[in-house]
Design an enzyme around this catalytic site. Structure first.
Site, PDB file in Angstrom:
ATOM      1  N   GLU A  53      -8.808 -33.748-104.612  1.00 58.82           N
ATOM      2  CA  GLU A  53      -8.914 -32.441-105.263  1.00 58.82           C
ATOM      3  C   GLU A  53      -7.563 -31.803-105.561  1.00 58.82           C
ATOM      4  OE1 GLU A  53     -11.795 -30.008-103.220  1.00 58.82           O
ATOM      5  OE2 GLU A  53     -13.328 -30.960-104.475  1.00 58.82           O
ATOM      6  N   HIS A 102      -0.942 -36.411-100.787  1.00 61.03           N
ATOM      7  CA  HIS A 102      -1.004 -35.928 -99.410  1.00 61.03           C
ATOM      8  C   HIS A 102      -1.771 -36.909 -98.557  1.00 61.03           C
ATOM      9  CE1 HIS A 102      -4.402 -34.305-101.682  1.00 61.03           C
ATOM     10  NE2 HIS A 102      -5.116 -34.411-100.572  1.00 61.03           N
TER      11      HIS A 102
HETATM   12  P1  AMP Z   1      -8.187 -33.900-101.089  1.00 62.50           P
HETATM   13  O1  AMP Z   1      -9.648 -33.791-101.322  1.00 62.50           O
HETATM   14  O2  AMP Z   1      -7.791 -35.180-100.427  1.00 62.50           O
HETATM   15  O3  AMP Z   1      -7.379 -33.589-102.329  1.00 62.50           O
HETATM   16  O4  AMP Z   1      -7.856 -32.798 -99.994  1.00 62.50           O
HETATM   17  C1  AMP Z   1      -7.289 -31.550-100.269  1.00 62.50           C
HETATM   18  C2  AMP Z   1      -7.262 -30.787 -98.966  1.00 62.50           C
HETATM   19  O5  AMP Z   1      -6.432 -29.655 -99.131  1.00 62.50           O
HETATM   20  C3  AMP Z   1      -8.626 -30.287 -98.497  1.00 62.50           C
HETATM   21  O6  AMP Z   1      -8.922 -30.807 -97.215  1.00 62.50           O
HETATM   22  C4  AMP Z   1      -8.449 -28.766 -98.475  1.00 62.50           C
HETATM   23  O7  AMP Z   1      -9.135 -28.137 -97.421  1.00 62.50           O
HETATM   24  C5  AMP Z   1      -6.942 -28.623 -98.346  1.00 62.50           C
HETATM   25  N1  AMP Z   1      -6.377 -27.371 -98.833  1.00 62.50           N
HETATM   26  C6  AMP Z   1      -6.617 -26.769-100.030  1.00 62.50           C
HETATM   27  N2  AMP Z   1      -5.900 -25.639-100.137  1.00 62.50           N
HETATM   28  C7  AMP Z   1      -5.172 -25.543 -98.992  1.00 62.50           C
HETATM   29  C8  AMP Z   1      -4.236 -24.585 -98.494  1.00 62.50           C
HETATM   30  N3  AMP Z   1      -3.887 -23.498 -99.207  1.00 62.50           N
HETATM   31  N4  AMP Z   1      -3.702 -24.787 -97.272  1.00 62.50           N
HETATM   32  C9  AMP Z   1      -4.053 -25.863 -96.545  1.00 62.50           C
HETATM   33  N5  AMP Z   1      -4.922 -26.807 -96.955  1.00 62.50           N
HETATM   34  C10 AMP Z   1      -5.486 -26.640 -98.165  1.00 62.50           C
END
Ligand code: AMP
Length: 129
Positions: free
Chosen positions: A105, A110
């Site tokens: 997302e 990361h």
């Molecule tokens: P992915 O689906 O691998 O792209 O994971 C994105 C992650 O980013 C998810 O687990 C979200 O909960 C996390 N996330 C989104 N916005 C933030 C934020 N502002 N601070 C910390 N984590 C976040």
């Protein structure tokens, strides 16, 4: 919405904004290559994220374009963060969602570090297989 693994880099993505200090994070560690912070929506008792400082959309992008120093520095940082959090025993899981089918997302590469409970040997829920 999931993002393609090789989309153009969007410098307004949330992790780019965290790196620039425009929005806060619960910082765990940082060094020349990486920043680590707690996930805002934890999926396990410990849920940390580690991101490279430079702009890469995904693992696909990072592995293709990052320098050897950046790749080794980044992955050393992933291990160091887990060590700092005391996760080596009884263990932790590392995940890098990459592209559409993985449900990535945030379009800044990361790594998730998940720990604090036993995940078992299945990588995906049985219903998703
Ligand atoms: P992915 O689906 O691998 O792209 O994971 C994105 C992650 O980013 C998810 O687990 C979200 O909960 C996390 N996330 C989104 N916005 C933030 C934020 N502002 N601070 C910390 N984590 C976040």
């Amino acid at each position: 919405m999931p993002v393609p693994a090789l989309a153009p880099y969007d410098d307004q993505n949330i992790f780019a904004r965290i790196l620039r200090g425009e929005i806060p994070c619960r910082r765990i560690a940082e060094d020349e290559w990486s920043l680590a912070f707690h996930d805002i929506n934890p999926q396990a008792p410990v849920h940390a994220l580690v991101i490279p400082r430079h702009p890469y959309v995904s693992l696909a992008d990072f592995s293709a374009r990052a320098s050897q120093a950046e790749i080794s520095g980044f992955f050393r940082a992933v291990g160091a963060v887990a060590r700092q959090l005391g996760l080596e025993e009884p263990g932790y899981r590392v995940i890098a969602n990459t592209g559409l089918d993985a449900g990535q997302e945030v379009p800044h590469f990361h790594v998730h570090i998940l720990a604090g409970r036993a995940f078992g040997h299945r990588l995906v829920p049985a219903s998703a297989e």
